[in-house]
Design a protein around this motif. Structure first.
Motif, PDB file in Angstrom:
ATOM      1  N   SER A   1      62.343  16.906  40.371  1.00 52.39           N
ATOM      2  CA  SER A   1      61.288  17.579  39.607  1.00 52.39           C
ATOM      3  C   SER A   1      59.966  17.505  40.355  1.00 52.39           C
ATOM      4  CB  SER A   1      61.136  16.956  38.219  1.00 52.39           C
ATOM      5  OG  SER A   1      60.921  15.558  38.301  1.00 52.39           O
ATOM      6  N   PHE A   2      59.254  18.621  40.360  1.00 56.90           N
ATOM      7  CA  PHE A   2      57.919  18.701  40.955  1.00 56.90           C
ATOM      8  C   PHE A   2      56.923  18.850  39.811  1.00 56.90           C
ATOM      9  CE2 PHE A   2      60.829  20.087  44.198  1.00 56.90           C
ATOM     10  CZ  PHE A   2      60.305  19.584  45.383  1.00 56.90           C
ATOM     11  N   VAL A   3      55.987  17.933  39.698  1.00 57.16           N
ATOM     12  CA  VAL A   3      55.080  17.916  38.543  1.00 57.16           C
ATOM     13  C   VAL A   3      53.651  17.615  38.985  1.00 57.16           C
ATOM     14  CG1 VAL A   3      56.950  17.059  37.066  1.00 57.16           C
ATOM     15  CG2 VAL A   3      55.312  15.438  38.073  1.00 57.16           C
ATOM     16  N   ARG A   4      52.735  17.838  38.048  1.00 60.97           N
ATOM     17  CA  ARG A   4      51.377  17.305  38.118  1.00 60.97           C
ATOM     18  C   ARG A   4      51.157  16.527  36.833  1.00 60.97           C
ATOM     19  NH1 ARG A   4      47.973  22.381  40.711  1.00 60.97           N
ATOM     20  NH2 ARG A   4      48.360  21.858  42.903  1.00 60.97           N
ATOM     21  N   VAL A   5      50.733  15.305  36.963  1.00 58.37           N
ATOM     22  CA  VAL A   5      50.771  14.392  35.822  1.00 58.37           C
ATOM     23  C   VAL A   5      49.743  14.725  34.746  1.00 58.37           C
ATOM     24  CG1 VAL A   5      51.689  12.536  37.243  1.00 58.37           C
ATOM     25  CG2 VAL A   5      49.213  12.739  36.956  1.00 58.37           C
ATOM     26  N   GLY A   6      48.773  15.582  35.043  1.00 61.53           N
ATOM     27  CA  GLY A   6      47.773  15.906  34.048  1.00 61.53           C
ATOM     28  C   GLY A   6      48.089  17.153  33.249  1.00 61.53           C
ATOM     29  N   GLU A   7      49.186  17.839  33.549  1.00 59.18           N
ATOM     30  CA  GLU A   7      49.490  19.091  32.871  1.00 59.18           C
ATOM     31  C   GLU A   7      50.417  18.844  31.684  1.00 59.18           C
ATOM     32  OE1 GLU A   7      50.619  22.273  35.381  1.00 59.18           O
ATOM     33  OE2 GLU A   7      48.986  21.955  36.805  1.00 59.18           O
ATOM     34  N   PRO A   8      50.060  19.351  30.491  1.00 59.22           N
ATOM     35  CA  PRO A   8      50.856  19.086  29.281  1.00 59.22           C
ATOM     36  C   PRO A   8      52.311  19.504  29.405  1.00 59.22           C
ATOM     37  CG  PRO A   8      48.723  20.041  28.714  1.00 59.22           C
ATOM     38  CD  PRO A   8      48.838  20.109  30.204  1.00 59.22           C
ATOM     39  N   ASP A   9      52.595  20.642  30.048  1.00 59.23           N
ATOM     40  CA  ASP A   9      53.984  21.084  30.195  1.00 59.23           C
ATOM     41  C   ASP A   9      54.799  20.069  30.986  1.00 59.23           C
ATOM     42  OD1 ASP A   9      53.441  23.344  28.789  1.00 59.23           O
ATOM     43  OD2 ASP A   9      53.253  24.660  30.529  1.00 59.23           O
ATOM     44  N   CYS A  10      54.179  19.483  32.002  1.00 64.44           N
ATOM     45  CA  CYS A  10      54.874  18.481  32.815  1.00 64.44           C
ATOM     46  C   CYS A  10      55.135  17.213  32.003  1.00 64.44           C
ATOM     47  CB  CYS A  10      54.050  18.145  34.057  1.00 64.44           C
ATOM     48  SG  CYS A  10      53.846  19.522  35.217  1.00 64.44           S
ATOM     49  N   ILE A  11      54.138  16.773  31.262  1.00 66.42           N
ATOM     50  CA  ILE A  11      54.286  15.554  30.459  1.00 66.42           C
ATOM     51  C   ILE A  11      55.392  15.745  29.421  1.00 66.42           C
ATOM     52  CG2 ILE A  11      53.156  14.063  28.775  1.00 66.42           C
ATOM     53  CD1 ILE A  11      52.295  13.552  31.633  1.00 66.42           C
ATOM     54  N   GLY A  12      55.450  16.908  28.803  1.00 67.14           N
ATOM     55  CA  GLY A  12      56.485  17.169  27.816  1.00 67.14           C
ATOM     56  C   GLY A  12      57.881  17.066  28.399  1.00 67.14           C
ATOM     57  N   GLU A  13      58.078  17.639  29.596  1.00 64.54           N
ATOM     58  CA  GLU A  13      59.394  17.571  30.237  1.00 64.54           C
ATOM     59  C   GLU A  13      59.704  16.142  30.695  1.00 64.54           C
ATOM     60  OE1 GLU A  13      61.462  19.812  30.046  1.00 64.54           O
ATOM     61  OE2 GLU A  13      60.365  21.694  29.764  1.00 64.54           O
ATOM     62  N   LEU A  14      58.691  15.415  31.149  1.00 64.43           N
ATOM     63  CA  LEU A  14      58.903  14.025  31.561  1.00 64.43           C
ATOM     64  C   LEU A  14      59.334  13.165  30.372  1.00 64.43           C
ATOM     65  CD1 LEU A  14      55.843  13.552  33.957  1.00 64.43           C
ATOM     66  CD2 LEU A  14      58.250  13.669  34.634  1.00 64.43           C
ATOM     67  N   GLU A  15      58.772  13.438  29.214  1.00 61.37           N
ATOM     68  CA  GLU A  15      59.167  12.701  28.011  1.00 61.37           C
ATOM     69  C   GLU A  15      60.627  12.975  27.664  1.00 61.37           C
ATOM     70  OE1 GLU A  15      57.506  10.432  25.871  1.00 61.37           O
ATOM     71  OE2 GLU A  15      56.350  10.307  27.723  1.00 61.37           O
TER      72      GLU A  15
ATOM     73  N   ARG B   1      74.152   2.804  34.014  1.00 62.39           N
ATOM     74  CA  ARG B   1      74.946   2.020  34.952  1.00 62.39           C
ATOM     75  C   ARG B   1      76.175   2.807  35.410  1.00 62.39           C
ATOM     76  NH1 ARG B   1      76.960  -3.659  32.816  1.00 62.39           N
ATOM     77  NH2 ARG B   1      78.218  -2.236  31.540  1.00 62.39           N
ATOM     78  N   ASP B   2      76.479   2.692  36.694  1.00 61.86           N
ATOM     79  CA  ASP B   2      77.620   3.358  37.321  1.00 61.86           C
ATOM     80  C   ASP B   2      77.496   4.887  37.340  1.00 61.86           C
ATOM     81  OD1 ASP B   2      78.782   0.858  37.667  1.00 61.86           O
ATOM     82  OD2 ASP B   2      79.776   0.963  35.709  1.00 61.86           O
ATOM     83  N   SER B   3      76.307   5.402  37.080  1.00 59.73           N
ATOM     84  CA  SER B   3      76.122   6.850  37.111  1.00 59.73           C
ATOM     85  C   SER B   3      75.919   7.317  38.548  1.00 59.73           C
ATOM     86  CB  SER B   3      74.913   7.247  36.266  1.00 59.73           C
ATOM     87  OG  SER B   3      74.631   8.626  36.423  1.00 59.73           O
ATOM     88  N   ASN B   4      76.368   8.534  38.809  1.00 60.01           N
ATOM     89  CA  ASN B   4      76.148   9.115  40.141  1.00 60.01           C
ATOM     90  C   ASN B   4      75.008  10.131  40.109  1.00 60.01           C
ATOM     91  OD1 ASN B   4      77.452  11.070  38.626  1.00 60.01           O
ATOM     92  ND2 ASN B   4      78.588  11.894  40.373  1.00 60.01           N
ATOM     93  N   VAL B   5      74.092   9.968  39.114  1.00 57.37           N
ATOM     94  CA  VAL B   5      72.947  10.862  38.965  1.00 57.37           C
ATOM     95  C   VAL B   5      71.658  10.057  39.110  1.00 57.37           C
ATOM     96  CG1 VAL B   5      71.820  12.575  37.510  1.00 57.37           C
ATOM     97  CG2 VAL B   5      74.285  12.235  37.337  1.00 57.37           C
ATOM     98  N   VAL B   6      70.699  10.630  39.835  1.00 58.22           N
ATOM     99  CA  VAL B   6      69.385  10.001  39.942  1.00 58.22           C
ATOM    100  C   VAL B   6      68.322  11.035  39.611  1.00 58.22           C
ATOM    101  CG1 VAL B   6      70.041   8.243  41.628  1.00 58.22           C
ATOM    102  CG2 VAL B   6      69.269  10.480  42.428  1.00 58.22           C
ATOM    103  N   PHE B   7      67.262  10.588  38.947  1.00 55.83           N
ATOM    104  CA  PHE B   7      66.076  11.400  38.750  1.00 55.83           C
ATOM    105  C   PHE B   7      65.092  11.069  39.863  1.00 55.83           C
ATOM    106  CE2 PHE B   7      66.426  11.653  33.794  1.00 55.83           C
ATOM    107  CZ  PHE B   7      67.526  12.493  33.948  1.00 55.83           C
ATOM    108  N   VAL B   8      64.546  12.105  40.488  1.00 58.48           N
ATOM    109  CA  VAL B   8      63.498  11.924  41.499  1.00 58.48           C
ATOM    110  C   VAL B   8      62.370  12.886  41.149  1.00 58.48           C
ATOM    111  CG1 VAL B   8      62.859  12.068  43.927  1.00 58.48           C
ATOM    112  CG2 VAL B   8      65.136  11.261  43.288  1.00 58.48           C
ATOM    113  N   THR B   9      61.201  12.348  40.903  1.00 54.49           N
ATOM    114  CA  THR B   9      60.033  13.166  40.568  1.00 54.49           C
ATOM    115  C   THR B   9      59.026  13.108  41.709  1.00 54.49           C
ATOM    116  OG1 THR B   9      60.264  12.933  38.171  1.00 54.49           O
ATOM    117  CG2 THR B   9      58.070  13.410  39.004  1.00 54.49           C
ATOM    118  N   ILE B  10      58.571  14.276  42.135  1.00 55.55           N
ATOM    119  CA  ILE B  10      57.554  14.368  43.192  1.00 55.55           C
ATOM    120  C   ILE B  10      56.255  14.827  42.553  1.00 55.55           C
ATOM    121  CG2 ILE B  10      56.880  15.517  45.328  1.00 55.55           C
ATOM    122  CD1 ILE B  10      59.804  15.744  46.060  1.00 55.55           C
TER     123      ILE B  10
END
Length: 487
Positions: free
Chosen positions: A361-375, A387-396
């Motif tokens: 995910s590419f975000v800007r931390v001050g934008e409401p739309d980004c904060i909503g999706e992060l929540e 645990r044991d998941s093969n999925v990772v979240f990476v936020t830029i």
């Protein structure tokens, strides 16, 4: 004999090195850009419009920079700083003095400059009156103002009147006569020819006979190539009186390059083999986006076959550029690698997550739309990335200031909820271009092979995380899947 051959090889290499030495220089002065990276680009060709970086520099503390390039003919170049740029024509043997006054570098946090680009207001100093860019600017101003003022008489929707175009031609000859610069003369000539064709005052056949037939193809000349591409735009890929679109689609589906090229020769304008191949490359580049008739993988293979079999080196180069462009756009394209700092400024590489699903995910931390999706991501974090998941979240985080991300994660109450990998884009605007980030938030799913899973990845708020492609078959069968959660 060996000594002679060695000496001859040394001489040839020396001449080649001399020939490629820079012969265009750019000396810049800026008011408030110290420490920023300035890059110089050019387009590889007018058909693919892929970019090639020529040079780069870091602007010094006193605001100066110096760039260099080599060319044996005028070319369009782009100077870029962060996500702002300016293009202009550069001629061999010139040194360009450039001045950039004080600029609002935070403008991109107020408006979306990806969708509404803002040009760098470079000023060029000490240019002669007949300099190429000045001549082209005068010509463009004359043509644009005349067309605008007489738009009702030149618009094809209102029966354009040729007398007005003739008046424009006379005005151009009076106000912008030919100069000693052959590039400008061709720019004027080919630009007016393209306008004449687009306004319906001259047929493709007439202009072909005047500018293409029995003449060498000037691949190096942007003016010639733009006119050629204008004349044959959609003339093949949409079907014609000589070859229907369904016939073309059958050739592409069977990967029958030979019959495809032979059939194009039914058009009298495409009897010449070299012209026919160039028009075929243009048609295939257009067919790539006509998914109703053409499968993209078949189109790519046809371009590849043409590049392999052609005897014209320029067509091999054009084919390779088109393949480079389209492969990057494919849903299964391998994503560009990056190394970015995390919240503790430790370097993290995309390759560190190889073999796992990466929900990027590419975000800007001050934008409401980004904060909503992060929540929403925080709500599903344990179930998706447990645990044991093969999925990772990476936020830029794409805020200019690293401290904004640091404050959110280290000093705010919400920070403890975002327990996945956070990185800062570190001013890497080219990375954002490669990942086609035009707005925030943007989401991209990378599969365990390192490929982009979808052309467009849906946001967490759509319910995408409930039934992602990483789920095992028995997990998917536990809950009914609504059509909204399918991709």
């Amino acid at each position: 004999m060996r000594v002679f051959l060695s000496f001859l090889f040394f001489v040839l290499v020396s001449f080649a090195a001399i020939a490629q030495q820079p012969n265009i220089f750019f000396q810049g002065q800026t008011d408030n850009a110290s420490g920023k990276k300035v890059m110089l680009f050019r387009y590889n060709d007018p058909l693919s419009l892929t970019e090639m970086q020529i040079d780069e520099a870091v602007i010094a503390d006193d605001g100066t920079f110096r760039l260099k390039a080599y060319a044996n003919y005028p070319m369009l170049v782009v100077v870029q700083i962060e996500n702002y740029s300016q293009s202009f024509y550069a001629e061999p043997g010139r040194t360009y003095e450039m001045y950039l006054p004080e600029f609002d570098w935070d403008m991109d946090e107020k408006i979306n400059v990806n969708l509404a680009p803002v040009a760098l207001p470079f000023q060029f100093l000490n240019l002669p009156d007949n300099e190429l860019n000045l001549s082209i600017s005068r010509f463009d101003e004359v043509v644009d103002s005349f067309v605008y003022e007489n738009r009702l008489h030149l618009d094809f929707r209102f029966r354009p009147e040729k007398t007005y175009f003739d008046t424009l031609t006379q005005m151009v000859e009076k106000l912008c006569p030919n100069t000693d610069n052959e590039y400008f003369n061709r720019y004027k000539q080919y630009h007016l020819a393209a306008l004449q064709y687009e306004m319906g005052f001259a047929s493709r056949t007439k202009l072909y006979d005047q500018y293409v037939r029995n003449q060498p193809i000037r691949y190096y000349d942007d003016n010639y190539m733009r006119l050629f591409l204008t004349l044959f735009h959609n003339s093949i890929s949409k079907g014609s009186r000589y070859l229907k679109i369904r016939e073309i689609a059958e050739f592409v589906e069977r990967l029958d390059l030979g019959h495809f090229l032979d059939s194009l020769g039914l058009d009298p304008l495409l009897r010449n083999e070299q012209v026919r191949e160039l028009a075929a490359l243009q048609a295939l580049s257009e067919a790539y986006y006509r998914s109703f008739y053409f499968r993209s993988d078949k189109v790519l293979r046809m371009i590849e076959l043409l590049g392999e079999r052609t005897k014209f080196n320029d067509h091999k180069v054009l084919a390779s550029h088109l393949l480079e462009k389209f492969h990057a756009e494919e849903p299964t394209a391998v994503m560009p690698q990056f190394t970015l700092p995390d919240v503790d400024k430790n370097p993290v590489r995309l390759s560190d997550f190889k073999g796992r699903w990466v929900y990027l995910s590419f975000v800007r931390v001050g934008e409401p739309d980004c904060i909503g999706e992060l929540e929403t991501m925080a709500h599903f974090y344990d179930s998706v990335c447990g645990r044991d998941s093969n999925v990772v979240f990476v936020t830029i985080d794409c805020d200019r200031e690293f401290q904004k991300m640091y404050h959110l994660l280290r000093n705010s109450r919400k920070g403890s909820r975002y327990r996945w990998t956070w990185l800062h884009f570190d001013g890497n605007y080219k990375l954002l271009e490669k990942y086609q980030v035009a707005s925030y938030p943007t989401f991209i799913l990378i599969n365990p092979k390192g490929e982009k899973q979808y052309s467009v990845t849906r946001a967490p708020s759509t319910g995408f995380l409930l039934n992602g492609p990483w789920r095992r078959p028995n997990e998917e069968s536990e809950k009914p899947r609504s059509f909204l959660n399918q991709y």
